[in-house]
Design a protein around this motif. Sequence first.
Motif, PDB file in Angstrom:
ATOM      1  N   ILE A  47      51.273  37.949  50.246  1.00 58.18           N
ATOM      2  CA  ILE A  47      49.967  37.469  50.169  1.00 58.18           C
ATOM      3  C   ILE A  47      48.900  38.622  49.525  1.00 58.18           C
ATOM      4  CG2 ILE A  47      47.963  36.088  50.940  1.00 58.18           C
ATOM      5  CD1 ILE A  47      49.606  35.172  53.051  1.00 58.18           C
ATOM      6  N   VAL A  48      48.187  38.453  48.710  1.00 59.77           N
ATOM      7  CA  VAL A  48      47.243  39.533  48.239  1.00 59.77           C
ATOM      8  C   VAL A  48      46.013  39.043  48.099  1.00 59.77           C
ATOM      9  CG1 VAL A  48      49.183  41.237  47.188  1.00 59.77           C
ATOM     10  CG2 VAL A  48      47.616  39.410  45.731  1.00 59.77           C
ATOM     11  N   ASP A  49      44.852  39.598  48.497  1.00 60.68           N
ATOM     12  CA  ASP A  49      43.381  39.452  48.571  1.00 60.68           C
ATOM     13  C   ASP A  49      42.719  39.802  47.319  1.00 60.68           C
ATOM     14  OD1 ASP A  49      43.687  37.829  50.899  1.00 60.68           O
ATOM     15  OD2 ASP A  49      42.625  39.405  51.939  1.00 60.68           O
ATOM     16  N   ALA A  50      42.037  38.753  46.501  1.00 63.03           N
ATOM     17  CA  ALA A  50      41.214  39.318  45.466  1.00 63.03           C
ATOM     18  C   ALA A  50      39.815  38.652  45.279  1.00 63.03           C
ATOM     19  CB  ALA A  50      41.886  39.177  44.101  1.00 63.03           C
ATOM     20  N   THR A  59      32.922  48.150  46.776  1.00 64.22           N
ATOM     21  CA  THR A  59      33.104  47.777  48.140  1.00 64.22           C
ATOM     22  C   THR A  59      33.604  46.496  48.304  1.00 64.22           C
ATOM     23  OG1 THR A  59      30.949  47.304  48.448  1.00 64.22           O
ATOM     24  CG2 THR A  59      31.517  49.711  48.910  1.00 64.22           C
ATOM     25  N   SER A  60      33.931  45.467  47.306  1.00 69.33           N
ATOM     26  CA  SER A  60      34.367  44.266  47.368  1.00 69.33           C
ATOM     27  C   SER A  60      35.942  44.107  47.301  1.00 69.33           C
ATOM     28  CB  SER A  60      33.655  43.286  46.428  1.00 69.33           C
ATOM     29  OG  SER A  60      34.202  42.149  46.582  1.00 69.33           O
ATOM     30  N   GLN A  61      36.411  43.320  46.796  1.00 68.53           N
ATOM     31  CA  GLN A  61      37.783  43.273  46.620  1.00 68.53           C
ATOM     32  C   GLN A  61      38.316  43.455  45.313  1.00 68.53           C
ATOM     33  OE1 GLN A  61      36.848  40.624  49.219  1.00 68.53           O
ATOM     34  NE2 GLN A  61      37.112  42.344  50.391  1.00 68.53           N
ATOM     35  N   PRO A  62      39.628  43.680  44.690  1.00 66.80           N
ATOM     36  CA  PRO A  62      39.686  43.741  43.500  1.00 66.80           C
ATOM     37  C   PRO A  62      39.667  42.512  42.766  1.00 66.80           C
ATOM     38  CG  PRO A  62      41.625  44.575  44.883  1.00 66.80           C
ATOM     39  CD  PRO A  62      40.611  44.047  45.767  1.00 66.80           C
ATOM     40  N   ASN A  63      39.494  42.607  41.308  1.00 66.23           N
ATOM     41  CA  ASN A  63      38.936  41.433  40.456  1.00 66.23           C
ATOM     42  C   ASN A  63      40.161  40.422  40.555  1.00 66.23           C
ATOM     43  OD1 ASN A  63      38.585  40.009  38.012  1.00 66.23           O
ATOM     44  ND2 ASN A  63      37.302  41.470  37.353  1.00 66.23           N
TER      45      ASN A  63
END
Length: 253
Positions: A47-50, A59-63
Amino acid sequence: LLQPYAAEMLIPALKEVVDLPIHLHTHDTSSMQAATLLKAIEADVDIVDACLSSMSGLTSQPNLNSMIAIMQGQPREQKYNLASLNQYANYWEDAREIYYPFESGLKAGTAEVYEHEIPGGQYSNLRPQAIALGLEHKFEEVKKNYSVVNKMFGDIVKVTPSSKVVGDMAIFMTSNGLSEADVMEQGATLAFPDSVIDLFKGNLGQTNDGFPEALSKLILKGDKPFTDAPNAHLAPIDFDTEFAAFQQAFDDE
């Protein structure tokens, strides 16, 4: 702080010793974490978060939208309606303007994160904290002191709440004009932040090798730290009784 080629090594190493799914969460202060996610995906991360494009980056997650485009044609592609996501992104781009005063202040990605190691989730809080204390003009010094404090504390894992403790100490040193040498020389007379005392007392747990002994003695001032789990010192709670009391105190009527 995880870099692309490190992710390529880390994920298989974790897979060898952990049966649970590997879930990779990262912020994008460096602006290169899409590459880290891709390398992790190629290394079989589960799993990856975006984050939706208009709320992503820095400072947020990747696009998320860009990651979906990157993955098109890749064996592990997950089918998404990218056109629909782009429409949502346009809406939230407008909504985000309402919250402009709460932005982190970063205008572009920076590899400086590998020097100070301030987590993305903390950076957007640390700057307003510094501003509230009249240290906005010294924020560069706060960042430098964050790195100094991290080393003083033994290069600890910095996640909530330990990252906040490092930030509190960095602000304490900046506001009082203290260097590491000053802290070690004057520590016996300094009133350290409560969060720092809590950390060295053991209320947040223990590091593998413990905290640096000389600094610990200065901070605790003769008080002995816990060496076992923090919750071993908490009074037992009867959740049924406490929940009933909560309901009575906060009844809808």
